[in-house]
Motif scaffolding. Structure first.
Motif, PDB file in Angstrom:
ATOM      1  N   SER A   1      31.845 -32.587  15.159  1.00 54.41           N
ATOM      2  CA  SER A   1      31.248 -33.616  13.892  1.00 54.41           C
ATOM      3  C   SER A   1      29.888 -33.724  13.822  1.00 54.41           C
TER       4      SER A   1
ATOM      5  N   ARG B   1      29.167 -34.011  10.285  1.00 53.07           N
ATOM      6  CA  ARG B   1      30.263 -33.567   9.470  1.00 53.07           C
ATOM      7  C   ARG B   1      30.946 -34.756   9.237  1.00 53.07           C
ATOM      8  N   GLU B   2      31.232 -34.892   7.791  1.00 55.73           N
ATOM      9  CA  GLU B   2      32.155 -36.313   7.201  1.00 55.73           C
ATOM     10  C   GLU B   2      33.063 -35.571   6.295  1.00 55.73           C
TER      11      GLU B   2
END
Length: 202
Positions: A131, A158-159
Motif C-alpha cells: 500500500s 496505493r488507494e
C-alpha cells in the motif's frame, strides 16, 4: 506559479541543496543517457520509452498514460510520470498526484526544460501487494543553460487499487553549459545551435 523544475516535477519536494552550483565531471556529462534526439521524433511501436527502461514506448509507459490503473507498482507509476513530463502529458501527471498535494495545473511554457534521462537506483515496497512504496531515482535535464542532475527519493501510496505520487526529498547539482561547447544531448552540434534554442536562459 512554479519557480523551477523542482516544483514542476517533484512538488511537494524537500530540497536539501537547492540552487547550489557544483562541478560535475565532464566524463559524467558525456555518460548521460542520450535520449533527446529520440524525444524529438514521433513515437512509434518500436521507439524506446523515454523512461529508459529499454522497452518500446507502446509496451511501457504509453498504456499507463492512457490508463492510470495499468501502473501496478510504484516504479511503473514513477517511470510513467517522468515520461509524462517529457511528453507534457498534464492529464496523467495530475491524475497520478495524490489529492492532498496535487496542484491545480502545471505551467510548462514558463519553465522550458529538456529532459535528458532517468535512472532508477532502487525501490522499497511499492509492489502490487503493497500500500506504500518509495523510488530512489536520478533525472537529468537542461534548464536555463545548465545541466541539472536531480536525485530524489519519492514516496507513493496505493488507494483503491491505484498508485499515487505523494511527496519526495531531493538534491540537485548544476553545471553551466558553454554556448560554444558540444551539446550534452549528443547531437554533435554546438549547444547554442541545438538545445539552447529549446531552453533559453532567463
Amino acid at each position: 506559479m512554479y519557480t523551477d523544475v523542482f516544483t514542476l516535477f517533484a512538488y511537494p519536494c524537500t530540497i536539501f541543496r537547492s540552487g547550489i552550483h557544483e562541478i560535475i565531471p565532464h566524463a559524467k556529462i558525456q555518460s548521460l543517457p542520450l535520449l533527446l534526439r529520440a524525444k524529438k521524433q514521433i513515437m512509434t511501436n518500436s521507439h524506446p520509452c523515454p523512461c529508459g527502461s529499454s522497452l518500446p514506448y507502446t509496451d511501457c509507459c504509453l498504456p499507463i498514460l492512457d490508463d492510470h490503473r495499468k501502473a501496478t507498482t510504484a516504479e511503473m507509476l514513477m517511470r510513467s510520470r517522468y515520461t509524462a513530463f517529457v511528453e507534457k502529458h498534464e492529464r496523467h501527471i495530475l491524475a497520478s498526484w495524490h489529492h492532498t498535494n496535487r496542484p491545480e495545473k502545471l505551467n510548462f511554457d514558463n519553465h522550458p526544460v529538456v529532459w535528458l534521462g532517468l535512472e532508477i537506483h532502487g525501490t522499497l515496497g511499492g509492489s502490487d501487494q503493497d500500500s506504500t512504496g518509495s523510488v530512489d531515482f536520478t533525472s537529468t535535464y537542461l534548464e536555463n543553460g545548465q545541466i541539472s542532475i536531480l536525485r530524489e527519493n519519492s514516496e507513493f501510496v496505493r488507494e483503491d487499487g491505484l498508485w499515487y505520487y505523494l511527496r519526495g526529498e531531493c538534491r540537485v547539482k548544476r553545471q553551466k553549459v558553454e554556448r560554444n561547447g558540444p551539446c550534452p544531448c549528443g547531437s554533435g552540434k554546438k549547444f547554442k545551435r541545438c538545445c539552447l534554442v529549446n531552453t533559453p536562459v532567463h
